[in-house]
Design a protein around this motif. Structure first.
Motif, PDB file in Angstrom:
ATOM      1  N   ALA A  78       6.430  -9.122  -8.233  1.00  0.00           N
ATOM      2  CA  ALA A  78       6.090 -10.476  -7.780  1.00  0.00           C
ATOM      3  C   ALA A  78       7.254 -11.428  -7.988  1.00  0.00           C
ATOM      4  CB  ALA A  78       4.848 -10.977  -8.521  1.00  0.00           C
ATOM      5  N   GLY A  79       7.933 -11.303  -9.138  1.00  0.00           N
ATOM      6  CA  GLY A  79       9.057 -12.196  -9.429  1.00  0.00           C
ATOM      7  C   GLY A  79      10.184 -12.051  -8.422  1.00  0.00           C
ATOM      8  N   ALA A  80      10.547 -10.806  -8.121  1.00  0.00           N
ATOM      9  CA  ALA A  80      11.621 -10.581  -7.152  1.00  0.00           C
ATOM     10  C   ALA A  80      11.212 -11.045  -5.756  1.00  0.00           C
ATOM     11  CB  ALA A  80      11.994  -9.096  -7.130  1.00  0.00           C
ATOM     12  N   THR A  81       9.943 -10.826  -5.394  1.00  0.00           N
ATOM     13  CA  THR A  81       9.464 -11.254  -4.077  1.00  0.00           C
ATOM     14  C   THR A  81       9.512 -12.768  -3.939  1.00  0.00           C
ATOM     15  OG1 THR A  81       8.027  -9.308  -3.866  1.00  0.00           O
ATOM     16  CG2 THR A  81       7.491 -11.218  -2.512  1.00  0.00           C
ATOM     17  N   VAL A  82       9.043 -13.471  -4.950  1.00  0.00           N
ATOM     18  CA  VAL A  82       9.048 -14.938  -4.910  1.00  0.00           C
ATOM     19  C   VAL A  82      10.478 -15.471  -4.922  1.00  0.00           C
ATOM     20  CG1 VAL A  82       8.404 -17.030  -6.183  1.00  0.00           C
ATOM     21  CG2 VAL A  82       6.765 -15.158  -5.924  1.00  0.00           C
ATOM     22  N   LEU A  83      11.355 -14.843  -5.700  1.00  0.00           N
ATOM     23  CA  LEU A  83      12.749 -15.276  -5.745  1.00  0.00           C
ATOM     24  C   LEU A  83      13.410 -15.135  -4.383  1.00  0.00           C
ATOM     25  CD1 LEU A  83      15.303 -16.183  -7.232  1.00  0.00           C
ATOM     26  CD2 LEU A  83      15.688 -13.787  -7.879  1.00  0.00           C
ATOM     27  N   LEU A  84      13.227 -13.991  -3.755  1.00  0.00           N
ATOM     28  CA  LEU A  84      13.815 -13.775  -2.427  1.00  0.00           C
ATOM     29  C   LEU A  84      13.220 -14.735  -1.398  1.00  0.00           C
ATOM     30  CD1 LEU A  84      13.924  -9.879  -2.389  1.00  0.00           C
ATOM     31  CD2 LEU A  84      15.890 -11.421  -2.486  1.00  0.00           C
ATOM     32  N   ALA A  85      11.912 -14.989  -1.510  1.00  0.00           N
ATOM     33  CA  ALA A  85      11.274 -15.933  -0.591  1.00  0.00           C
ATOM     34  C   ALA A  85      11.832 -17.337  -0.775  1.00  0.00           C
ATOM     35  CB  ALA A  85       9.761 -15.933  -0.816  1.00  0.00           C
ATOM     36  N   THR A  86      12.090 -17.707  -2.015  1.00  0.00           N
ATOM     37  CA  THR A  86      12.644 -19.038  -2.289  1.00  0.00           C
ATOM     38  C   THR A  86      14.059 -19.165  -1.741  1.00  0.00           C
ATOM     39  OG1 THR A  86      11.281 -19.197  -4.290  1.00  0.00           O
ATOM     40  CG2 THR A  86      13.162 -20.698  -4.109  1.00  0.00           C
ATOM     41  N   THR A 143      11.522  -5.003   0.337  1.00  0.00           N
ATOM     42  CA  THR A 143      10.467  -3.997   0.456  1.00  0.00           C
ATOM     43  C   THR A 143      10.193  -3.305  -0.866  1.00  0.00           C
ATOM     44  OG1 THR A 143      11.071  -3.625   2.770  1.00  0.00           O
ATOM     45  CG2 THR A 143       9.741  -1.939   1.708  1.00  0.00           C
ATOM     46  N   VAL A 144      11.227  -2.975  -1.625  1.00  0.00           N
ATOM     47  CA  VAL A 144      11.039  -2.301  -2.914  1.00  0.00           C
ATOM     48  C   VAL A 144      10.195  -3.139  -3.866  1.00  0.00           C
ATOM     49  CG1 VAL A 144      12.220  -1.470  -4.984  1.00  0.00           C
ATOM     50  CG2 VAL A 144      13.064  -0.820  -2.725  1.00  0.00           C
ATOM     51  N   PRO A 145      10.468  -4.442  -4.046  1.00  0.00           N
ATOM     52  CA  PRO A 145       9.596  -5.235  -4.924  1.00  0.00           C
ATOM     53  C   PRO A 145       8.148  -5.285  -4.455  1.00  0.00           C
ATOM     54  CG  PRO A 145      11.661  -6.387  -4.552  1.00  0.00           C
ATOM     55  CD  PRO A 145      11.644  -5.219  -3.616  1.00  0.00           C
ATOM     56  N   LEU A 146       7.924  -5.332  -3.143  1.00  0.00           N
ATOM     57  CA  LEU A 146       6.549  -5.335  -2.639  1.00  0.00           C
ATOM     58  C   LEU A 146       5.843  -4.024  -2.966  1.00  0.00           C
ATOM     59  CD1 LEU A 146       6.959  -7.053   0.852  1.00  0.00           C
ATOM     60  CD2 LEU A 146       5.736  -7.959  -1.136  1.00  0.00           C
ATOM     61  N   MET A 147       6.546  -2.905  -2.843  1.00  0.00           N
ATOM     62  CA  MET A 147       5.955  -1.623  -3.203  1.00  0.00           C
ATOM     63  C   MET A 147       5.656  -1.563  -4.694  1.00  0.00           C
ATOM     64  SD  MET A 147       8.115   1.124  -0.905  1.00  0.00           S
ATOM     65  CE  MET A 147       8.033   1.114   0.888  1.00  0.00           C
ATOM     66  N   MET A 148       6.545  -2.101  -5.509  1.00  0.00           N
ATOM     67  CA  MET A 148       6.302  -2.149  -6.949  1.00  0.00           C
ATOM     68  C   MET A 148       5.079  -2.999  -7.261  1.00  0.00           C
ATOM     69  SD  MET A 148      10.196  -2.598  -8.424  1.00  0.00           S
ATOM     70  CE  MET A 148       9.618  -2.705 -10.131  1.00  0.00           C
ATOM     71  N   LEU A 149       4.981  -4.153  -6.615  1.00  0.00           N
ATOM     72  CA  LEU A 149       3.837  -5.032  -6.833  1.00  0.00           C
ATOM     73  C   LEU A 149       2.541  -4.334  -6.433  1.00  0.00           C
ATOM     74  CD1 LEU A 149       2.536  -7.755  -7.465  1.00  0.00           C
ATOM     75  CD2 LEU A 149       3.177  -8.508  -5.159  1.00  0.00           C
ATOM     76  N   LEU A 169       0.817  -1.206   0.000  1.00  0.00           N
ATOM     77  CA  LEU A 169       0.000   0.000   0.000  1.00  0.00           C
ATOM     78  C   LEU A 169       0.856   1.264   0.000  1.00  0.00           C
ATOM     79  CD1 LEU A 169      -2.738  -1.126   2.547  1.00  0.00           C
ATOM     80  CD2 LEU A 169      -2.960  -0.951   0.063  1.00  0.00           C
ATOM     81  N   PHE A 170       2.030   1.200   0.615  1.00  0.00           N
ATOM     82  CA  PHE A 170       2.915   2.363   0.566  1.00  0.00           C
ATOM     83  C   PHE A 170       3.364   2.622  -0.867  1.00  0.00           C
ATOM     84  CE2 PHE A 170       6.723   4.914   1.002  1.00  0.00           C
ATOM     85  CZ  PHE A 170       6.372   5.804   2.007  1.00  0.00           C
ATOM     86  N   GLY A 171       3.581   1.569  -1.630  1.00  0.00           N
ATOM     87  CA  GLY A 171       3.909   1.748  -3.043  1.00  0.00           C
ATOM     88  C   GLY A 171       2.817   2.480  -3.794  1.00  0.00           C
ATOM     89  N   VAL A 172       1.573   2.201  -3.442  1.00  0.00           N
ATOM     90  CA  VAL A 172       0.453   2.921  -4.054  1.00  0.00           C
ATOM     91  C   VAL A 172       0.516   4.398  -3.697  1.00  0.00           C
ATOM     92  CG1 VAL A 172      -2.061   3.115  -4.157  1.00  0.00           C
ATOM     93  CG2 VAL A 172      -0.988   0.848  -4.015  1.00  0.00           C
ATOM     94  N   SER A 173       0.829   4.703  -2.435  1.00  0.00           N
ATOM     95  CA  SER A 173       0.857   6.104  -1.995  1.00  0.00           C
ATOM     96  C   SER A 173       1.950   6.901  -2.699  1.00  0.00           C
ATOM     97  CB  SER A 173       1.033   6.178  -0.478  1.00  0.00           C
ATOM     98  OG  SER A 173       2.357   5.827  -0.096  1.00  0.00           O
ATOM     99  N   VAL A 174       3.035   6.240  -3.075  1.00  0.00           N
ATOM    100  CA  VAL A 174       4.094   6.937  -3.821  1.00  0.00           C
ATOM    101  C   VAL A 174       3.530   7.519  -5.113  1.00  0.00           C
ATOM    102  CG1 VAL A 174       6.247   6.599  -5.111  1.00  0.00           C
ATOM    103  CG2 VAL A 174       5.993   5.621  -2.822  1.00  0.00           C
ATOM    104  N   ALA A 222       1.332  -1.162 -15.408  1.00  0.00           N
ATOM    105  CA  ALA A 222       0.963  -2.148 -14.393  1.00  0.00           C
ATOM    106  C   ALA A 222       1.656  -3.484 -14.610  1.00  0.00           C
ATOM    107  CB  ALA A 222      -0.555  -2.332 -14.389  1.00  0.00           C
ATOM    108  N   ARG A 223       1.675  -3.981 -15.842  1.00  0.00           N
ATOM    109  CA  ARG A 223       2.180  -5.335 -16.078  1.00  0.00           C
ATOM    110  C   ARG A 223       3.637  -5.516 -15.660  1.00  0.00           C
ATOM    111  NH1 ARG A 223       0.105  -9.476 -19.116  1.00  0.00           N
ATOM    112  NH2 ARG A 223      -1.499  -8.054 -19.908  1.00  0.00           N
ATOM    113  N   PRO A 224       4.580  -4.664 -16.106  1.00  0.00           N
ATOM    114  CA  PRO A 224       5.964  -4.864 -15.656  1.00  0.00           C
ATOM    115  C   PRO A 224       6.139  -4.658 -14.152  1.00  0.00           C
ATOM    116  CG  PRO A 224       5.778  -2.862 -16.961  1.00  0.00           C
ATOM    117  CD  PRO A 224       4.495  -3.602 -17.131  1.00  0.00           C
ATOM    118  N   LEU A 225       5.377  -3.742 -13.564  1.00  0.00           N
ATOM    119  CA  LEU A 225       5.455  -3.559 -12.117  1.00  0.00           C
ATOM    120  C   LEU A 225       5.049  -4.843 -11.392  1.00  0.00           C
ATOM    121  CD1 LEU A 225       3.952   0.031 -11.690  1.00  0.00           C
ATOM    122  CD2 LEU A 225       6.257  -0.659 -11.024  1.00  0.00           C
TER     123      LEU A 225
END
Length: 406
Positions: free
Chosen positions: A157-165, A228-234, A86-91, A149-152
């Motif tokens: 999502a890709g970076a978030t899943v990669l880091l989670a993995t 955090t940055v990928p989550l804001m982008m997502l 949601l902070f990414g939205v506020s940006v 929207a699509r690349p964001l």
């Protein structure tokens, strides 16, 4: 001419133009975060792991274990993930497109003053501050706020899943080779010394908090900004795609809810096995922590449920959570004021290290009730929360009305 210049200046969104679903989600997020943060207010940083052998209230098949299980399964990382999105939205909502220089100046000032708030909040009050991390991460996200929207979504999502993995793999490796991966941990004496310092008075508590804050900020700069940055982008990508407005087909929300429920059920079973194993247990061979590394799936399920309920006419939910979300900044900071007063501020009872997990939950529910009651009462008289007003006044560089006009 002067009136035309003033009209062209950026200004905060009016109350009747706010996106209600964002306020509902933000309200749920700030309340949910407190459930996780409570232990960090009440106990030393090295003693809040669920299976920590140094915790004054170790996990096990008891009330303390059940209370920790609820946090680990339903709250841990889920609501801070939502808050970050949601902070990414506020940006974007504040800064607009990158070509809008006037809004860009407001956004830069907003992030600058957020960093200042974060420095004061973290260093002087509570080491677990997230505001400085958001200000730092926002500097990167503001450069990408005009992306479609699509690349964001794909990059975020890709970076978030990669880091989670990667994190999940590390958890499994740690469980398989605990001797090789362990750093030794904290001793019972260190935990007791930290508790004593927090209980000793303002000077001791301030110094102990400052040391913990320095460690936490080092971790934020080195690691958390990359997640955090990928989550804001997502979050920004989902906003641009209409997800937070409720414009995505209902079946998409339904699929996300089913997927999140499946992961939640699996996590619940694995975490309960860890609880039953007791302090220091590795009952699941690291799989509980591995599954817990994917909070995004559960977060999207939570968000989908709240969006459907809000946009499909469940009025009581909107009336309860939206005011809390409109005052999220104020409510986040007042949570700190309440909790630090209870646990280690000199004017409070100084209960640091003495409140077990079930009692922490009682305090959390009490704070929830206060904020659910006081937020709509405040907003019935004022246009925004007091800290929102201060932050926006500093960001926009001019006075803003706080009291509602008749």
């Amino acid at each position: 001419m002067r009136d035309q210049v003033e009209t062209a200046q950026p200004k905060p969104v009016a109350a009747d133009q706010r996106i209600v679903t964002l306020d509902v989600l933000r309200g749920a997020a700030v309340l949910g975060i407190l459930a996780v943060n409570a232990a960090a207010f009440a106990l030393p940083m090295m003693a809040i792991e669920m299976t920590s052998g140094q915790s004054p209230f170790p996990a096990g098949p008891n009330a303390s274990g059940v209370a920790q299980w609820v946090v680990a399964v339903f709250f841990q990382q889920k609501f801070v993930t939502l808050f970050s999105m949601l902070f990414g939205v506020s940006v974007f909502l504040v800064g607009g497109e990158r070509g809008d220089e006037a809004k860009g100046r407001v956004l830069r000032r907003r992030l600058l003053f957020l960093a200042l708030f974060g420095l004061i909040h973290g260093a002087a009050f509570w080491y677990g501050d997230i505001l400085l991390l958001y200000a730092w991460s926002g500097l990167f996200v503001m450069l990408m706020r005009s992306m479609p929207a699509r690349p964001l979504i794909w990059i975020g999502a890709g970076a978030t899943v990669l880091l989670a993995t990667l994190q999940a793999g590390l958890m499994l490796l740690t469980a398989r080779f605990p001797e090789a991966m362990s750093s030794g941990g904290a001793s019972d004496g260190a935990v007791a010394a930290s508790i004593a310092a927090y209980q000793s008075g303002w000077a001791g508590a301030a110094l102990e908090n400052l040391k913990a804050w320095a460690i936490a900020q080092g971790m934020s700069l080195l690691m958390y900004v990359f997640s955090t940055v990928p989550l804001m982008m997502l979050g920004l990508g989902l906003f641009k795609a209409g997800f937070f407005h409720g414009r995505v087909p209902t079946r998409v929300y339904g699929m996300l809810m089913v997927g999140g429920a499946a992961v939640l059920a699996l996590l619940g079973v694995l975490e309960w096995l860890e609880i039953q194993a007791g302090a220091g247990g590795e009952a699941t061979g690291g799989w509980a922590m591995a599954v817990a590394s994917y909070p995004l799936i559960i977060t999207l399920a939570y968000a989908s449920a709240l969006i459907l309920l809000t946009t499909r006419g469940v009025g009581w939910l909107r009336r309860a959570l939206a005011p809390v979300g409109r005052m999220a900044f104020t409510n986040y900071l007042t949570q700190t004021l309440i909790m630090t007063t209870i646990f280690y501020m000199p004017w409070g009872p100084r209960l640091f290290g003495q409140v077990d997990y079930p009692m922490q939950w009682a305090i959390v529910v009490g704070v929830w009730a206060l904020q659910l009651i006081w937020s709509p009462l405040w907003l019935s008289k004022f246009t925004m929360g007091p800290f929102e007003w201060l932050w926006r006044r500093l960001s926009y560089g001019r006075d803003l009305p706080l009291r509602r006009t008749a």
